[in-house]
Design a protein around this motif. Structure first.
Motif: not given
Length: 334
Positions: A148-157, A161-164
């Motif tokens: 839920a917190s964007p700071a704790n998300r783990r995107a693919f290497d 996509f601009p994850i922020e």
């Protein structure tokens, strides 16, 4: 591309749909505005059902007589093709700057197309897309990488996509129904029928509809570009023969080949490519990772290399659906 967009005009309209009458509905007493007196509301009567909304951007000096129709995917609207969630130009702007008139639509029961009462008219309840579902299905990162917190998300290497801006993407989601395919195909046919020829660029679920419409109206469709379509519609021999008259491009991003949802979708679409090729049709599949372009999500029109992907599509269209010298003859009927 810094070319200014000079427009002749912008049209908006609804197409498709028919009247449906409701009877035997209870009369309600409703306060429709705050602090206002309640009034009687009668839901018995006629409703327009099955229409779609479209916005047509017409250039002052188009380079082609053939407009590009942009069709979005499930739980989305025409916003898909507009400004990206991180405020870069969307594909509608890029294609306008490349000389094509553009038509951006909201499918039946999405966005400004409106929707009908359920269960009285629609025979099922709507589905709503969660952030968790989008994170996984759109291949932003591993399924357990969402938080839920964007700071704790783990995107693919190397995620493109601009994850922020992921939450900004999810703010676009709208209800969707899974039982209105026939209404959607009929409305898209009405949209195509407004023009002498069209190019369709379609995404995800919209790619399924585009393949179906191309098989039903091959004389009106100059080419279809399927951006990660959700599979391919089943077609009999006659429909396949008709579809083979239309050049098809299928385009795929990264992380598809080991994703449980995307393996069957991609497999069905690649099998369709082979069937079209066997009938002598122009059908091509571009797998971006195999071309050394890594990290694209299910939303390449929003990824940080979206302009590069648009250029790939524009190059393919130049080879297989060469622009016609503009004369104004295929603009929407006025």
């Amino acid at each position: 591309m810094n070319t200014e967009i000079a427009l002749r005009d912008i049209l908006s309209f609804h197409v498709g749909g028919s009247l449906v009458e409701l009877t035997d509905q209870p009369i309600q007493t409703v306060q429709v505005s705050p602090n206002a007196a309640a009034r009687s509301v009668d839901l018995n009567g006629h409703y327009v059902n099955g229409q779609l909304y479209a916005q047509h951007f017409r250039l002052a000096a188009p380079k082609s007589d053939v407009p590009v129709l942009f069709w979005h995917g499930g739980a989305m609207t025409g916003v898909t093709w507009e400004t990206t969630p991180d405020n870069r130009p969307g594909w509608s702007s890029i294609f306008l700057r490349s000389g094509y008139d553009v038509v951006v639509s909201d499918a039946v029961e999405r966005g400004r197309s409106s929707w009908s009462p359920w269960p009285q008219i629609y025979d099922s309840a709507p589905l709503y897309r969660t952030l968790e579902d989008a994170w996984h299905l759109f291949r932003m990162g591993p399924k357990n990488g969402f938080a839920a917190s964007p700071a704790n998300r783990r995107a693919f290497d190397k995620q493109r996509f601009p994850i922020e801006s992921f939450d900004q993407l999810c703010a676009q989601f709208v209800p969707r129904w899974t039982t209105n395919a026939d209404l959607s195909v009929a409305a898209y046919q009405k949209l195509v029928d407004r023009f002498e020829k069209v190019i369709i660029v379609a995404h995800s679920q919209g790619g399924w509809f585009a393949q179906r419409v191309a098989s039903l109206m091959p004389e009106r469709v100059q080419a279809v570009v399927l951006v990660e379509p959700a599979g391919a519609p089943a077609m009999n021999e006659s429909a396949l023969a008709a579809a083979s008259r239309v050049p098809h491009l299928y385009l795929w991003g990264d992380y598809c080949d080991d994703h449980a949802a995307w393996i069957p979708y991609k497999s069905d679409a690649l099998a369709q490519v082979e069937r079209l090729q066997a009938l002598g049709g122009t059908a091509e599949s571009i797998d971006l990772p195999k071309q050394g372009i890594f990290g694209n999500s299910h939303m390449p029109m929003m990824d940080n290399n979206s302009a590069e992907i648009a250029d790939i599509i524009l190059g393919w269209l130049a080879r297989h659906a060469a622009p016609v010298t503009a004369s104004g003859s295929t603009h929407a009927a006025e």
